[in-house]
Design a protein around this motif. Structure first.
Motif, PDB file in Angstrom:
ATOM      1  N   ALA A  51     195.600 154.917  84.838  1.00 49.48           N
ATOM      2  CA  ALA A  51     194.608 153.974  85.335  1.00 49.48           C
ATOM      3  C   ALA A  51     194.351 152.904  84.295  1.00 49.48           C
ATOM      4  O   ALA A  51     194.511 153.144  83.089  1.00 49.48           O
ATOM      5  N   TYR A  52     193.950 151.748  84.770  1.00 45.52           N
ATOM      6  CA  TYR A  52     193.380 150.730  83.895  1.00 45.52           C
ATOM      7  C   TYR A  52     191.896 151.081  83.855  1.00 45.52           C
ATOM      8  O   TYR A  52     191.128 150.707  84.735  1.00 45.52           O
ATOM      9  N   VAL A  53     191.504 151.901  82.889  1.00 42.85           N
ATOM     10  CA  VAL A  53     190.213 152.588  82.885  1.00 42.85           C
ATOM     11  C   VAL A  53     189.006 151.654  83.016  1.00 42.85           C
ATOM     12  O   VAL A  53     188.154 151.890  83.875  1.00 42.85           O
ATOM     13  N   PRO A  54     188.873 150.589  82.213  1.00 45.76           N
ATOM     14  CA  PRO A  54     187.666 149.757  82.361  1.00 45.76           C
ATOM     15  C   PRO A  54     187.520 149.176  83.773  1.00 45.76           C
ATOM     16  O   PRO A  54     186.427 149.191  84.350  1.00 45.76           O
ATOM     17  N   LYS A  59     185.446 149.303  89.464  1.00 47.22           N
ATOM     18  CA  LYS A  59     185.706 149.346  90.907  1.00 47.22           C
ATOM     19  C   LYS A  59     185.069 150.570  91.567  1.00 47.22           C
ATOM     20  O   LYS A  59     184.599 150.487  92.701  1.00 47.22           O
ATOM     21  N   LEU A  60     185.037 151.718  90.873  1.00 47.52           N
ATOM     22  CA  LEU A  60     184.346 152.882  91.416  1.00 47.52           C
ATOM     23  C   LEU A  60     182.859 152.583  91.590  1.00 47.52           C
ATOM     24  O   LEU A  60     182.256 152.922  92.615  1.00 47.52           O
ATOM     25  N   ILE A  63     182.332 150.435  94.615  1.00 47.90           N
ATOM     26  CA  ILE A  63     182.352 151.249  95.835  1.00 47.90           C
ATOM     27  C   ILE A  63     181.001 151.930  96.026  1.00 47.90           C
ATOM     28  O   ILE A  63     180.468 151.985  97.135  1.00 47.90           O
ATOM     29  N   GLY A  64     180.441 152.444  94.952  1.00 48.41           N
ATOM     30  CA  GLY A  64     179.126 153.067  95.030  1.00 48.41           C
ATOM     31  C   GLY A  64     178.069 152.103  95.531  1.00 48.41           C
ATOM     32  O   GLY A  64     177.245 152.456  96.388  1.00 48.41           O
ATOM     33  N   ARG A  65     178.094 150.869  95.034  1.00 47.00           N
ATOM     34  CA  ARG A  65     177.132 149.845  95.502  1.00 47.00           C
ATOM     35  C   ARG A  65     177.353 149.522  96.969  1.00 47.00           C
ATOM     36  O   ARG A  65     176.391 149.369  97.732  1.00 47.00           O
ATOM     37  N   GLU A  66     178.613 149.404  97.381  1.00 43.31           N
ATOM     38  CA  GLU A  66     178.903 149.138  98.793  1.00 43.31           C
ATOM     39  C   GLU A  66     178.313 150.228  99.682  1.00 43.31           C
ATOM     40  O   GLU A  66     177.701 149.931 100.715  1.00 43.31           O
ATOM     41  N   ILE A  67     178.490 151.463  99.269  1.00 44.02           N
ATOM     42  CA  ILE A  67     177.979 152.592 100.059  1.00 44.02           C
ATOM     43  C   ILE A  67     176.459 152.548 100.125  1.00 44.02           C
ATOM     44  O   ILE A  67     175.865 152.700 101.196  1.00 44.02           O
ATOM     45  N   GLU A  68     175.811 152.334  98.991  1.00 43.77           N
ATOM     46  CA  GLU A  68     174.355 152.336  98.955  1.00 43.77           C
ATOM     47  C   GLU A  68     173.753 151.181  99.750  1.00 43.77           C
ATOM     48  O   GLU A  68     172.636 151.288 100.251  1.00 43.77           O
ATOM     49  N   GLU A  69     174.494 150.090  99.898  1.00 41.54           N
ATOM     50  CA  GLU A  69     174.036 148.973 100.735  1.00 41.54           C
ATOM     51  C   GLU A  69     174.288 149.238 102.217  1.00 41.54           C
ATOM     52  O   GLU A  69     173.471 148.887 103.061  1.00 41.54           O
ATOM     53  N   LYS A  70     175.414 149.859 102.528  1.00 51.87           N
ATOM     54  CA  LYS A  70     175.796 150.090 103.929  1.00 51.87           C
ATOM     55  C   LYS A  70     175.057 151.281 104.541  1.00 51.87           C
ATOM     56  O   LYS A  70     174.697 151.257 105.718  1.00 51.87           O
ATOM     57  N   TRP A  71     174.837 152.326 103.759  1.00 52.00           N
ATOM     58  CA  TRP A  71     174.126 153.525 104.223  1.00 52.00           C
ATOM     59  C   TRP A  71     172.870 153.672 103.367  1.00 52.00           C
ATOM     60  O   TRP A  71     172.918 154.268 102.280  1.00 52.00           O
ATOM     61  N   ILE A 118     191.320 149.628  96.323  1.00 51.73           N
ATOM     62  CA  ILE A 118     190.940 148.661  95.288  1.00 51.73           C
ATOM     63  C   ILE A 118     190.922 149.176  93.857  1.00 51.73           C
ATOM     64  O   ILE A 118     190.776 148.382  92.931  1.00 51.73           O
ATOM     65  N   VAL A 119     191.044 150.476  93.642  1.00 52.49           N
ATOM     66  CA  VAL A 119     190.913 151.000  92.275  1.00 52.49           C
ATOM     67  C   VAL A 119     192.289 151.082  91.617  1.00 52.49           C
ATOM     68  O   VAL A 119     193.216 151.666  92.179  1.00 52.49           O
ATOM     69  N   PRO A 120     192.431 150.484  90.419  1.00 47.92           N
ATOM     70  CA  PRO A 120     193.737 150.472  89.746  1.00 47.92           C
ATOM     71  C   PRO A 120     194.086 151.830  89.119  1.00 47.92           C
ATOM     72  O   PRO A 120     193.950 152.048  87.913  1.00 47.92           O
ATOM     73  N   ILE A 121     194.504 152.724  90.012  1.00 47.33           N
ATOM     74  CA  ILE A 121     194.964 154.059  89.614  1.00 47.33           C
ATOM     75  C   ILE A 121     196.352 154.250  90.221  1.00 47.33           C
ATOM     76  O   ILE A 121     196.564 153.931  91.387  1.00 47.33           O
ATOM     77  N   TRP A 122     197.269 154.780  89.411  1.00 50.04           N
ATOM     78  CA  TRP A 122     198.635 154.990  89.871  1.00 50.04           C
ATOM     79  C   TRP A 122     198.994 156.449  89.736  1.00 50.04           C
ATOM     80  O   TRP A 122     198.646 157.095  88.754  1.00 50.04           O
ATOM     81  N   LYS A 123     199.712 156.945  90.713  1.00 55.56           N
ATOM     82  CA  LYS A 123     200.102 158.358  90.733  1.00 55.56           C
ATOM     83  C   LYS A 123     201.621 158.445  90.702  1.00 55.56           C
ATOM     84  O   LYS A 123     202.299 157.839  91.525  1.00 55.56           O
TER      85      LYS A 123
END
Length: 147
Positions: A51-54, A59-60, A63-71, A118-123
């Protein structure tokens, strides 16, 4: 304090459930994504996440802010592990609390889909007969590399 993190140690799901639990929450949903042994008939030996950690942590949190605004009334905690993970290891945990269960379920599913988007994580999947990088294709090769 919010919990949106990239970790290198094994994930303990209860830590994240405890973070979101509060008196006004009637529901807590928890999703854990595990390393599976078989994918479409191909045996996986292990996975390696990078991952590009910072940016990933940023981005995580987004996502948390999006959730707290939507729900309204939800609280979210997300952790994704990087490094070499063995079969059965937890790669990601998402905990969501809300006053009502339907919002907690919907928000949890939303979170995992957004992480993939949207999160820069690679598997890197390491199989018996080759490997493949999966994730943001701008960084890692898309094609399968056979050993």
């Amino acid at each position: 304090m919010s919990v949106f993190e990239i970790v290198t140690e094994p994930i303990v799901p209860q830590t994240y459930a405890d973070y979101v639990l509060r008196p006004e929450a009637g529901a807590v949903t928890m999703f854990t994504g595990h390393v599976r042994e078989w994918t479409e008939g191909v045996r996986t030996l292990y996975l390696a996440y990078e991952a590009y950690v910072p940016m990933a942590q940023k981005k995580l949190a987004e996502i948390g802010r999006e959730i707290e605004e939507k729900w309204i009334g939800t609280k979210v905690a997300i952790a994704h592990r990087i490094g070499e993970l063995q079969i059965g290891d937890i790669a990601v945990v998402i905990a969501v609390s809300s006053p009502h269960r339907s919002d907690a379920y919907e928000a949890n599913e939303y979170a995992i889909e957004r992480i993939k988007e949207i999160v820069p994580i690679w598997k890197q999947e390491i199989w018996e007969d080759g490997t493949q990088w999966i994730g943001n294709q701008r960084k890692k090769p898309k094609e399968i590399i056979y050993d």
